[in-house]
Design a protein around this motif. Structure first.
Motif, mmCIF file in Angstrom:
data_model
loop_
_atom_site.group_PDB
_atom_site.id
_atom_site.type_symbol
_atom_site.label_atom_id
_atom_site.label_comp_id
_atom_site.label_asym_id
_atom_site.label_seq_id
_atom_site.Cartn_x
_atom_site.Cartn_y
_atom_site.Cartn_z
ATOM 1 N N GLY A 160 9.501 6.152 3.863
ATOM 2 C CA GLY A 160 8.767 7.390 3.684
ATOM 3 C C GLY A 160 9.489 8.583 4.258
ATOM 4 O O GLY A 160 10.604 8.480 4.781
ATOM 5 N N SER A 161 8.830 9.713 4.155
ATOM 6 C CA SER A 161 9.358 10.968 4.664
ATOM 7 C C SER A 161 8.747 11.230 6.035
ATOM 8 O O SER A 161 7.531 11.358 6.167
ATOM 9 C CB SER A 161 9.008 12.107 3.704
ATOM 10 N N PHE A 162 9.592 11.296 7.062
ATOM 11 C CA PHE A 162 9.121 11.466 8.434
ATOM 12 C C PHE A 162 9.897 12.603 9.092
ATOM 13 O O PHE A 162 11.098 12.477 9.333
ATOM 14 C CB PHE A 162 9.316 10.176 9.240
ATOM 15 N N ASP A 184 0.836 -1.196 0.000
ATOM 16 C CA ASP A 184 0.000 0.000 0.000
ATOM 17 C C ASP A 184 0.871 1.245 0.000
ATOM 18 O O ASP A 184 2.008 1.217 0.497
ATOM 19 C CB ASP A 184 -0.897 0.056 1.248
ATOM 20 N N TRP A 185 0.309 2.342 -0.512
ATOM 21 C CA TRP A 185 0.887 3.675 -0.399
ATOM 22 C C TRP A 185 -0.040 4.543 0.438
ATOM 23 O O TRP A 185 -1.260 4.361 0.416
ATOM 24 C CB TRP A 185 1.012 4.329 -1.775
ATOM 25 N N VAL A 186 0.518 5.494 1.156
ATOM 26 C CA VAL A 186 -0.247 6.597 1.740
ATOM 27 C C VAL A 186 0.140 7.826 0.950
ATOM 28 O O VAL A 186 1.273 8.311 1.062
ATOM 29 C CB VAL A 186 0.044 6.774 3.234
ATOM 30 N N GLU A 187 -0.828 8.319 0.115
ATOM 31 C CA GLU A 187 -0.509 9.308 -0.908
ATOM 32 C C GLU A 187 0.745 8.799 -1.626
ATOM 33 O O GLU A 187 0.800 7.629 -2.012
ATOM 34 C CB GLU A 187 -0.309 10.691 -0.275
ATOM 35 N N ARG A 188 1.768 9.639 -1.795
ATOM 36 C CA ARG A 188 3.076 9.154 -2.262
ATOM 37 C C ARG A 188 4.141 9.469 -1.216
ATOM 38 O O ARG A 188 5.326 9.549 -1.539
ATOM 39 C CB ARG A 188 3.446 9.786 -3.616
ATOM 40 N N ASP A 189 3.683 9.596 0.034
ATOM 41 C CA ASP A 189 4.594 9.929 1.134
ATOM 42 C C ASP A 189 5.238 8.693 1.743
ATOM 43 O O ASP A 189 6.394 8.727 2.168
ATOM 44 C CB ASP A 189 3.844 10.677 2.238
ATOM 45 N N VAL A 190 4.466 7.609 1.840
ATOM 46 C CA VAL A 190 4.918 6.389 2.510
ATOM 47 C C VAL A 190 4.514 5.193 1.661
ATOM 48 O O VAL A 190 3.398 5.157 1.115
ATOM 49 C CB VAL A 190 4.284 6.255 3.914
ATOM 50 N N CYS A 191 5.417 4.228 1.545
ATOM 51 C CA CYS A 191 5.090 2.970 0.872
ATOM 52 C C CYS A 191 5.420 1.806 1.796
ATOM 53 O O CYS A 191 6.465 1.787 2.461
ATOM 54 C CB CYS A 191 5.867 2.827 -0.438
ATOM 55 N N PHE A 192 4.512 0.839 1.850
ATOM 56 C CA PHE A 192 4.709 -0.383 2.620
ATOM 57 C C PHE A 192 4.955 -1.538 1.656
ATOM 58 O O PHE A 192 4.221 -1.703 0.670
ATOM 59 C CB PHE A 192 3.476 -0.678 3.478
ATOM 60 N N LEU A 193 5.987 -2.336 1.949
ATOM 61 C CA LEU A 193 6.356 -3.453 1.077
ATOM 62 C C LEU A 193 6.463 -4.734 1.886
ATOM 63 O O LEU A 193 6.882 -4.717 3.048
ATOM 64 C CB LEU A 193 7.680 -3.180 0.371
ATOM 65 N N HIS A 194 6.101 -5.856 1.260
ATOM 66 C CA HIS A 194 6.131 -7.126 1.984
ATOM 67 C C HIS A 194 7.129 -8.107 1.367
ATOM 68 O O HIS A 194 7.536 -7.986 0.218
ATOM 69 C CB HIS A 194 4.742 -7.753 2.075
#
Length: 307
Positions: free
Chosen positions: A189-191, A167-177
C-alpha cells in the motif's frame, strides 16, 4: 481438494541492511525477542523457531531492505516458478545458497516497486529449539511493504507470485495470503508517500499473555510504541506496534485463517480509525478527525520505519 497453484507456503525471513549492527541486535534479541543462530562476516542470523533464521541483519553503509524471502514447498515448485518468471519476462537471479545463505536453492527478483524478493526451498533446520523466553513466538507472520502503485503491486503478487487477495482498505492497501492461510503474509500500500520499502514486520505470539508481556518488555526497554493495543478489522488480530532502529515491529495474535478449499471473497473495507482498530467505533467525532489521525499514524510509522 488440494491446491496445486504456484504460491509460496509462508513468509520465510526478512533481510535488513543496518547502520549499527550492535544497536540492531539489541532490539531484535531483546524487544522481539529472537536468538542468534549464526554469525557470518558482516551478517548475523536470528531465529525464533527450528528454522535457521527468521531474520538476517547485515552491517551496511546503505541501510534498508535487503530482501523479503518466501518459502516454497519443494525444489520442483521452485523450478516451476523459475520457468513461470522466464515466460513472463521477469529477470531472476538463481543460485544455490546453502553455504552462504543457509537455503538450498533460491530465486531473487524485484516487485514492481523495486522491493527485493526471494523464493527459496529447504532452509537448514536447527537441531534444538530456541532457549525458552518470557515471550514465546510461533512464527514470523507477515510484512507490509510500501508500493508506489497499490493496484500494480497487488496484481504482481496475485498473478506472478500466486498469492490470493484477502481484503482491501479502499484501494489504498491490499492484504494477500499464502498457502499457510494466515489473513496476510504480505500487505502492499501507500504509506506516508513512500514508493517502496518495508513498513513493518509482524511476529505471532501464541496469545494475549505473550503480547502483553512483550508490550511490558518493550516499555521497560524504552522503545517507542507507535500504535498501542488494538484489534484490526481486516484480520481480526490483536496486537501492538513498536519502533526499533531499523523498522517497526508488530506483535499480534488471533488473525483470520483461511483454507485453500474455501478461499475468501476479498472485501473492500472503508478507510477509517475503526478499520485500523475496531475498538475505536463511536469514538471519532467527524470525518476530518479520521483523516487527521490517519495522517498522524502514517507519519509516525514512516518516521520510525526507516527500512
Amino acid at each position: 481438494m488440494s491446491d496445486t497453484r504456484l504460491c509460496p507456503q509462508r513468509l520465510g525471513y526478512v533481510h535488513l541492511k543496518v547502520k549499527d549492527l550492535d544497536e540492531s541486535l539489541a532490539f531484535w534479541t531483546r524487544a522481539v525477542p529472537l536468538e542468534i543462530s549464526a554469525r557470518q562476516g558482516s551478517k548475523v542470523y536470528l531465529r525464533g523457531g527450528m528454522q535457521h533464521h527468521w531474520m538476517v541483519l547485515e552491517q551496511s553503509p546503505e541501510p534498508g531492505l535487503g530482501r523479503i524471502a518466501l518459502e516454497v514447498e519443494n525444489r520442483a515448485e521452485l523450478d516451476a516458478f523459475e520457468a513461470h518468471l522466464k515466460v513472463l519476462g521477469i529477470k531472476a537471479q538463481a543460485g544455490d545458497g546453502l553455504d552462504t545463505d543457509r537455503v538450498d536453492r533460491y530465486l531473487r527478483f524485484n516487485d514492481p516497486s523495486g522491493n527485493p524478493l526471494e523464493l527459496y526451498c529447504d532452509m537448514v533446520a536447527m537441531p534444538n529449539p530456541p532457549q525458552a523466553r518470557t515471550v514465546q513466538l510461533l512464527d514470523i507472520q507477515h510484512v507490509v511493504l510500501a508500493a508506489g502503485d497499490t493496484r500494480a503491486a497487488t496484481a504482481f503478487y496475485r498473478d506472478v507470485v500466486g498469492m490470493r487477495e484477502s481484503d482491501w482498505v479502499e484501494r489504498d492497501v491490499c492484504f494477500l495470503h499464502m498457502k499457510n492461510g494466515w489473513h496476510h503474509g504480505i500487505g502492499v500500500g501507500s504509506f506516508g508517500g513512500a514508493a517502496s520499502g518495508l513498513n513493518h514486520i509482524c511476529f505471532q505470539p501464541p496469545g494475549l499473555d505473550d503480547v502483553m508481556r512483550a508490550r511490558a518488555n518493550v516499555r521497560k526497554l524504552g522503545y517507542t510504541i507507535t500504535m498501542d493495543l488494538l484489534r484490526h478489522a481486516p484480520s481480526t488480530s490483536v496486537g501492538f506496534y513498536f519502533a526499533g532502529p531499523d523498522t517497526v515491529a508488530e506483535m499480534s495474535f488471533g488473525a483470520r485463517h483461511f483454507t485453500e478449499d474455501a478461499p475468501p471473497k476479498p472485501r473492500l473495507l472503508a478507510r477509517g480509525l475503526d478499520t485500523i482498530d475496531v475498538w475505536q467505533q463511536g469514538l471519532v467525532d467527524n470525518e476530518q478527525s479520521v483523516i487527521d489521525e490517519l495522517r498522524k499514524m502514517a507519519e509516525r510509522q514512516q518516521a520510525t520505519g526507516g527500512a
